[in-house]
Motif scaffolding. Sequence first.
Motif, PDB file in Angstrom:
ATOM      1  N   SER A   1      63.858 -12.846 105.587  1.00  0.00           N
ATOM      2  CA  SER A   1      64.344 -12.390 104.282  1.00  0.00           C
ATOM      3  C   SER A   1      65.254 -13.465 103.701  1.00  0.00           C
ATOM      4  CB  SER A   1      65.111 -11.065 104.440  1.00  0.00           C
ATOM      5  OG  SER A   1      66.218 -11.259 105.302  1.00  0.00           O
ATOM      6  N   GLY A   2      65.541 -13.342 102.407  1.00  0.00           N
ATOM      7  CA  GLY A   2      66.420 -14.290 101.749  1.00  0.00           C
ATOM      8  C   GLY A   2      65.785 -15.643 101.513  1.00  0.00           C
ATOM      9  N   VAL A   3      64.451 -15.712 101.570  1.00  0.00           N
ATOM     10  CA  VAL A   3      63.713 -16.949 101.320  1.00  0.00           C
ATOM     11  C   VAL A   3      62.752 -16.678 100.179  1.00  0.00           C
ATOM     12  CG1 VAL A   3      62.112 -18.647 102.295  1.00  0.00           C
ATOM     13  CG2 VAL A   3      63.834 -17.583 103.765  1.00  0.00           C
ATOM     14  N   SER A   4      62.741 -17.552  99.183  1.00  0.00           N
ATOM     15  CA  SER A   4      61.785 -17.409  98.086  1.00  0.00           C
ATOM     16  C   SER A   4      61.231 -18.780  97.717  1.00  0.00           C
ATOM     17  CB  SER A   4      62.438 -16.747  96.875  1.00  0.00           C
ATOM     18  OG  SER A   4      63.474 -17.562  96.370  1.00  0.00           O
ATOM     19  N   LEU A   5      60.068 -18.776  97.111  1.00  0.00           N
ATOM     20  CA  LEU A   5      59.411 -20.019  96.743  1.00  0.00           C
ATOM     21  C   LEU A   5      59.895 -20.468  95.382  1.00  0.00           C
ATOM     22  CD1 LEU A   5      55.853 -19.080  97.994  1.00  0.00           C
ATOM     23  CD2 LEU A   5      57.649 -20.319  99.200  1.00  0.00           C
ATOM     24  N   GLY A   6      60.349 -21.702  95.295  1.00  0.00           N
ATOM     25  CA  GLY A   6      60.824 -22.259  94.034  1.00  0.00           C
ATOM     26  C   GLY A   6      59.656 -22.619  93.137  1.00  0.00           C
ATOM     27  N   ALA A   7      59.934 -23.436  92.145  1.00  0.00           N
ATOM     28  CA  ALA A   7      58.915 -23.844  91.186  1.00  0.00           C
ATOM     29  C   ALA A   7      57.741 -24.486  91.902  1.00  0.00           C
ATOM     30  CB  ALA A   7      59.524 -24.827  90.186  1.00  0.00           C
ATOM     31  N   ALA A   8      56.601 -24.491  91.228  1.00  0.00           N
ATOM     32  CA  ALA A   8      55.397 -25.112  91.780  1.00  0.00           C
ATOM     33  C   ALA A   8      55.680 -26.572  92.108  1.00  0.00           C
ATOM     34  CB  ALA A   8      54.250 -24.999  90.785  1.00  0.00           C
ATOM     35  N   GLY A   9      54.798 -27.201  92.758  1.00  0.00           N
ATOM     36  CA  GLY A   9      54.981 -28.589  93.133  1.00  0.00           C
ATOM     37  C   GLY A   9      54.623 -28.821  94.572  1.00  0.00           C
ATOM     38  N   ALA A  10      54.162 -27.772  95.251  1.00  0.00           N
ATOM     39  CA  ALA A  10      53.742 -27.932  96.634  1.00  0.00           C
ATOM     40  C   ALA A  10      52.422 -28.691  96.678  1.00  0.00           C
ATOM     41  CB  ALA A  10      53.583 -26.564  97.288  1.00  0.00           C
ATOM     42  N   GLN A  11      52.270 -29.506  97.703  1.00  0.00           N
ATOM     43  CA  GLN A  11      51.037 -30.282  97.880  1.00  0.00           C
ATOM     44  C   GLN A  11      50.618 -30.187  99.332  1.00  0.00           C
ATOM     45  OE1 GLN A  11      49.108 -32.088  95.524  1.00  0.00           O
ATOM     46  NE2 GLN A  11      47.733 -32.075  97.278  1.00  0.00           N
ATOM     47  N   GLY A  12      49.500 -29.524  99.575  1.00  0.00           N
ATOM     48  CA  GLY A  12      48.993 -29.395 100.935  1.00  0.00           C
ATOM     49  C   GLY A  12      48.399 -30.700 101.444  1.00  0.00           C
ATOM     50  N   ALA A  13      48.299 -30.824 102.750  1.00  0.00           N
ATOM     51  CA  ALA A  13      47.791 -32.041 103.378  1.00  0.00           C
ATOM     52  C   ALA A  13      46.285 -31.963 103.581  1.00  0.00           C
ATOM     53  CB  ALA A  13      48.473 -32.249 104.723  1.00  0.00           C
ATOM     54  N   SER A  14      45.647 -33.116 103.524  1.00  0.00           N
ATOM     55  CA  SER A  14      44.249 -33.257 103.917  1.00  0.00           C
ATOM     56  C   SER A  14      44.096 -34.628 104.556  1.00  0.00           C
ATOM     57  CB  SER A  14      43.317 -33.105 102.717  1.00  0.00           C
ATOM     58  OG  SER A  14      43.529 -34.160 101.799  1.00  0.00           O
ATOM     59  N   CYS A  15      43.080 -34.790 105.384  1.00  0.00           N
ATOM     60  CA  CYS A  15      42.848 -36.060 106.075  1.00  0.00           C
ATOM     61  C   CYS A  15      41.381 -36.447 105.961  1.00  0.00           C
ATOM     62  CB  CYS A  15      43.224 -35.947 107.552  1.00  0.00           C
ATOM     63  SG  CYS A  15      44.982 -35.609 107.854  1.00  0.00           S
ATOM     64  N   THR A  16      41.123 -37.760 105.955  1.00  0.00           N
ATOM     65  CA  THR A  16      39.759 -38.271 105.868  1.00  0.00           C
ATOM     66  C   THR A  16      39.541 -39.314 106.955  1.00  0.00           C
ATOM     67  OG1 THR A  16      39.733 -37.923 103.471  1.00  0.00           O
ATOM     68  CG2 THR A  16      38.068 -39.403 104.384  1.00  0.00           C
ATOM     69  N   LEU A  17      38.487 -39.118 107.718  1.00  0.00           N
ATOM     70  CA  LEU A  17      38.065 -40.065 108.744  1.00  0.00           C
ATOM     71  C   LEU A  17      36.911 -40.883 108.172  1.00  0.00           C
ATOM     72  CD1 LEU A  17      38.077 -40.936 111.812  1.00  0.00           C
ATOM     73  CD2 LEU A  17      36.242 -39.254 112.091  1.00  0.00           C
ATOM     74  N   THR A  18      36.998 -42.204 108.252  1.00  0.00           N
ATOM     75  CA  THR A  18      35.911 -43.064 107.797  1.00  0.00           C
ATOM     76  C   THR A  18      35.563 -44.067 108.889  1.00  0.00           C
ATOM     77  OG1 THR A  18      37.476 -44.587 106.747  1.00  0.00           O
ATOM     78  CG2 THR A  18      36.506 -42.892 105.337  1.00  0.00           C
ATOM     79  N   GLY A  19      34.377 -44.637 108.789  1.00  0.00           N
ATOM     80  CA  GLY A  19      33.955 -45.672 109.718  1.00  0.00           C
ATOM     81  C   GLY A  19      33.435 -45.157 111.038  1.00  0.00           C
ATOM     82  N   SER A  20      33.113 -43.873 111.117  1.00  0.00           N
ATOM     83  CA  SER A  20      32.616 -43.327 112.375  1.00  0.00           C
ATOM     84  C   SER A  20      31.155 -43.707 112.573  1.00  0.00           C
ATOM     85  CB  SER A  20      32.746 -41.803 112.388  1.00  0.00           C
ATOM     86  OG  SER A  20      32.163 -41.274 113.563  1.00  0.00           O
ATOM     87  N   SER A  21      30.805 -44.033 113.802  1.00  0.00           N
ATOM     88  CA  SER A  21      29.406 -44.286 114.126  1.00  0.00           C
ATOM     89  C   SER A  21      28.792 -43.094 114.866  1.00  0.00           C
ATOM     90  CB  SER A  21      29.255 -45.577 114.932  1.00  0.00           C
ATOM     91  OG  SER A  21      30.051 -45.535 116.087  1.00  0.00           O
ATOM     92  N   ALA A  22      29.498 -41.977 114.845  1.00  0.00           N
ATOM     93  CA  ALA A  22      28.950 -40.756 115.442  1.00  0.00           C
ATOM     94  C   ALA A  22      27.784 -40.270 114.588  1.00  0.00           C
ATOM     95  CB  ALA A  22      30.032 -39.672 115.514  1.00  0.00           C
ATOM     96  N   PRO A  23      26.798 -39.655 115.212  1.00  0.00           N
ATOM     97  CA  PRO A  23      25.658 -39.156 114.441  1.00  0.00           C
ATOM     98  C   PRO A  23      26.092 -38.114 113.410  1.00  0.00           C
ATOM     99  CG  PRO A  23      25.204 -39.074 116.803  1.00  0.00           C
ATOM    100  CD  PRO A  23      26.647 -39.415 116.648  1.00  0.00           C
ATOM    101  N   THR A  24      25.361 -38.048 112.309  1.00  0.00           N
ATOM    102  CA  THR A  24      25.619 -37.036 111.288  1.00  0.00           C
ATOM    103  C   THR A  24      25.569 -35.653 111.934  1.00  0.00           C
ATOM    104  OG1 THR A  24      24.852 -38.386 109.461  1.00  0.00           O
ATOM    105  CG2 THR A  24      24.686 -36.024 109.164  1.00  0.00           C
ATOM    106  N   ASP A  25      26.452 -34.789 111.494  1.00  0.00           N
ATOM    107  CA  ASP A  25      26.621 -33.408 111.979  1.00  0.00           C
ATOM    108  C   ASP A  25      27.340 -33.314 113.316  1.00  0.00           C
ATOM    109  OD1 ASP A  25      25.507 -32.362 109.678  1.00  0.00           O
ATOM    110  OD2 ASP A  25      23.488 -32.244 110.531  1.00  0.00           O
TER     111      ASP A  25
END
Length: 188
Positions: free
Chosen positions: A78-102
């Motif tokens: 309790s006693g916690v509230s969300l302020g103004a917008a501006g949140a940014q969630g995380a995402s990650c990208t893997l590139t250069g993999s030689s693993a087979p598709t799927d």
Amino acid sequence: MRNTRLLLSAVVAATLAAEVAAETASTTLDVTVALQPALTLTCSGADFGVIRVQSGARGGEGEVVLSASNQRSITFGSGVSLGAAGAQGASCTLTGSSAPTDTEVQLTFLQTPGTALTGAAVNGADAPVTDGGNVEISFLGGNNGSLVVNGTAIFNDVTIGIKIPDNLTAANFGGYSTQLTVSVDDGV
């Protein structure tokens, strides 16, 4: 006939002893190569934006969870509230993999819940006067599996939670940050 044979042998021997001029040829050989990183993992940062918290006793700690879709939710406290917008969630990208598709690959956090955030000037707030707020990571995860497609895997559901302690004082208010290490093993 013997003279003919001797003459013929002498002609053959003379022909073999004569030097034969060698012929040469040349051409070009093209050599090309493209160098790329074998495996690269890049991540956007997770920014919880501004969270409003009452000082003093609130009846216990609170938790705010941020998903990659920029959605924040207060899961307890309790006693916690969300302020103004501006949140940014995380995402990650893997590139250069030689693993087979799927091929399914997993994003792994090398830290565990309990990792402390430290005072820092972020989101328009100065670092706290006293970094005694004990703000810490409470949850790391989400559905962090992704399929490799043409050497790339995108992790869009990186979810992180933070725990906000009870009994904050005015000196504990301010910005907090930490840096997490994540990894992916594509099995190749």
